[in-house]
Design a protein around this motif. Structure first.
Motif, mmCIF file in Angstrom:
data_model
loop_
_atom_site.group_PDB
_atom_site.id
_atom_site.type_symbol
_atom_site.label_atom_id
_atom_site.label_comp_id
_atom_site.label_asym_id
_atom_site.label_seq_id
_atom_site.Cartn_x
_atom_site.Cartn_y
_atom_site.Cartn_z
ATOM 1 N N ALA A 56 -13.095 -12.139 9.104
ATOM 2 C CA ALA A 56 -11.867 -12.276 9.900
ATOM 3 C C ALA A 56 -11.914 -13.564 10.715
ATOM 4 O O ALA A 56 -12.927 -13.873 11.327
ATOM 5 N N PRO A 57 -10.839 -14.333 10.701
ATOM 6 C CA PRO A 57 -10.822 -15.606 11.439
ATOM 7 C C PRO A 57 -10.874 -15.381 12.936
ATOM 8 O O PRO A 57 -10.304 -14.431 13.452
ATOM 9 N N GLU A 58 -11.576 -16.257 13.617
ATOM 10 C CA GLU A 58 -11.663 -16.185 15.068
ATOM 11 C C GLU A 58 -11.023 -17.409 15.718
ATOM 12 O O GLU A 58 -11.200 -17.653 16.904
ATOM 13 N N SER A 59 -10.299 -18.187 14.936
ATOM 14 C CA SER A 59 -9.708 -19.419 15.478
ATOM 15 C C SER A 59 -8.320 -19.145 16.034
ATOM 16 O O SER A 59 -7.744 -18.091 15.853
ATOM 17 N N ASP A 60 -7.799 -20.156 16.695
ATOM 18 C CA ASP A 60 -6.453 -20.044 17.251
ATOM 19 C C ASP A 60 -5.450 -20.826 16.401
ATOM 20 O O ASP A 60 -4.473 -21.352 16.905
ATOM 21 N N GLU A 61 -5.703 -20.881 15.097
ATOM 22 C CA GLU A 61 -4.828 -21.640 14.187
ATOM 23 C C GLU A 61 -3.415 -21.069 14.146
ATOM 24 O O GLU A 61 -2.490 -21.755 13.748
ATOM 25 N N GLN A 62 -3.245 -19.797 14.527
ATOM 26 C CA GLN A 62 -1.929 -19.187 14.479
ATOM 27 C C GLN A 62 -1.162 -19.380 15.784
ATOM 28 O O GLN A 62 -0.020 -18.987 15.903
ATOM 29 N N ALA A 63 -1.790 -19.986 16.768
ATOM 30 C CA ALA A 63 -1.143 -20.217 18.058
ATOM 31 C C ALA A 63 0.035 -21.185 17.882
ATOM 32 O O ALA A 63 0.047 -22.010 16.964
ATOM 33 N N PRO A 64 1.027 -21.079 18.740
ATOM 34 C CA PRO A 64 2.169 -22.001 18.649
ATOM 35 C C PRO A 64 1.720 -23.453 18.724
ATOM 36 O O PRO A 64 0.795 -23.801 19.451
ATOM 37 N N VAL A 65 2.392 -24.297 17.973
ATOM 38 C CA VAL A 65 2.074 -25.720 17.929
ATOM 39 C C VAL A 65 2.782 -26.415 19.089
ATOM 40 O O VAL A 65 3.977 -26.239 19.301
ATOM 41 N N MET A 66 2.014 -27.204 19.838
ATOM 42 C CA MET A 66 2.575 -27.938 20.971
ATOM 43 C C MET A 66 3.460 -29.072 20.449
ATOM 44 O O MET A 66 3.082 -29.763 19.509
ATOM 45 N N LEU A 67 4.599 -29.256 21.073
ATOM 46 C CA LEU A 67 5.536 -30.293 20.638
ATOM 47 C C LEU A 67 5.575 -31.480 21.593
ATOM 48 O O LEU A 67 6.518 -32.261 21.589
ATOM 49 N N ASP A 68 4.566 -31.653 22.388
ATOM 50 C CA ASP A 68 4.492 -32.764 23.329
ATOM 51 C C ASP A 68 4.161 -34.050 22.577
ATOM 52 O O ASP A 68 3.050 -34.257 22.121
ATOM 53 N N GLN A 69 5.145 -34.934 22.427
ATOM 54 C CA GLN A 69 4.963 -36.152 21.649
ATOM 55 C C GLN A 69 4.070 -37.173 22.341
ATOM 56 O O GLN A 69 3.582 -38.097 21.721
ATOM 57 N N THR A 70 3.840 -37.013 23.626
ATOM 58 C CA THR A 70 2.985 -37.975 24.325
ATOM 59 C C THR A 70 1.513 -37.737 24.031
ATOM 60 O O THR A 70 0.712 -38.657 24.100
ATOM 61 N N SER A 71 1.134 -36.503 23.707
ATOM 62 C CA SER A 71 -0.283 -36.220 23.466
ATOM 63 C C SER A 71 -0.611 -36.066 21.982
ATOM 64 O O SER A 71 -1.754 -36.225 21.587
ATOM 65 N N VAL A 72 0.373 -35.763 21.168
ATOM 66 C CA VAL A 72 0.132 -35.550 19.741
ATOM 67 C C VAL A 72 1.200 -36.290 18.943
ATOM 68 O O VAL A 72 2.390 -36.145 19.219
ATOM 69 N N GLY A 73 0.781 -37.057 17.963
ATOM 70 C CA GLY A 73 1.727 -37.783 17.122
ATOM 71 C C GLY A 73 2.468 -36.863 16.172
ATOM 72 O O GLY A 73 2.093 -35.714 15.951
ATOM 73 N N ARG A 74 3.538 -37.382 15.577
ATOM 74 C CA ARG A 74 4.388 -36.603 14.685
ATOM 75 C C ARG A 74 3.615 -36.061 13.487
ATOM 76 O O ARG A 74 3.735 -34.888 13.136
ATOM 77 N N LEU A 75 2.803 -36.899 12.844
ATOM 78 C CA LEU A 75 2.040 -36.451 11.680
ATOM 79 C C LEU A 75 0.991 -35.422 12.066
ATOM 80 O O LEU A 75 0.747 -34.468 11.326
ATOM 81 N N SER A 76 0.389 -35.576 13.222
ATOM 82 C CA SER A 76 -0.594 -34.595 13.693
ATOM 83 C C SER A 76 0.069 -33.247 13.941
ATOM 84 O O SER A 76 -0.492 -32.203 13.634
ATOM 85 N N ARG A 77 1.283 -33.265 14.502
ATOM 86 C CA ARG A 77 2.014 -32.012 14.730
ATOM 87 C C ARG A 77 2.364 -31.361 13.407
ATOM 88 O O ARG A 77 2.248 -30.149 13.254
ATOM 89 N N MET A 78 2.803 -32.172 12.439
ATOM 90 C CA MET A 78 3.148 -31.623 11.122
ATOM 91 C C MET A 78 1.917 -31.006 10.474
ATOM 92 O O MET A 78 1.991 -29.925 9.876
ATOM 93 N N ASP A 79 0.790 -31.674 10.605
ATOM 94 C CA ASP A 79 -0.458 -31.143 10.070
ATOM 95 C C ASP A 79 -0.820 -29.826 10.755
ATOM 96 O O ASP A 79 -1.212 -28.857 10.109
#
Length: 112
Positions: free
Chosen positions: A24-47
């Protein structure tokens, strides 16, 4: 279906349930993706969104497999295991060994 075969299949099912519990996975991969463009680029968010979708689908498949395995154990306990849910004929042993969760014989599964 004889008792020895049912017990062998029960062991397969319980082993698979234990394997699913251990992996069973123990990661937070299912957590909502942050949409803050100042800390994460567009391609990183898409990934991150793609990883999230894949994690959600994996979790859905895991849950479905666990439900099917538990249902098969219930059918074994209720002496209904190994019979087609559609026509009532015995499901071939080889099919049950390959897929212990099978509820239909080959003919009914293929719609023949």
């Amino acid at each position: 279906m004889n008792t020895e075969l049912k017990e062998r299949i029960r062991v397969l099912i319980v082993g698979r349930l234990e394997e699913l519990a251990r992996s069973a996975p123990e990661s937070d991969e299912q957590a909502p993706v942050m949409l803050d463009q100042t800390s994460v680029g567009r391609l990183s968010r898409m990934d991150a969104m793609q990883r999230q979708a894949m994690a959600q689908e994996t979790a859905r498949r895991r849950s479905a497999e666990i439900a099917a395995l538990r249902s098969a154990l219930n059918r074994i306990n209720d002496e209904e295991y190994g019979y087609c849910a559609e026509c009532g004929d015995e499901i071939p042993v080889r099919r049950l060994e390959i897929d212990p969760t099978a509820v239909l014989c080959v003919a009914c599964a293929s719609g023949v």
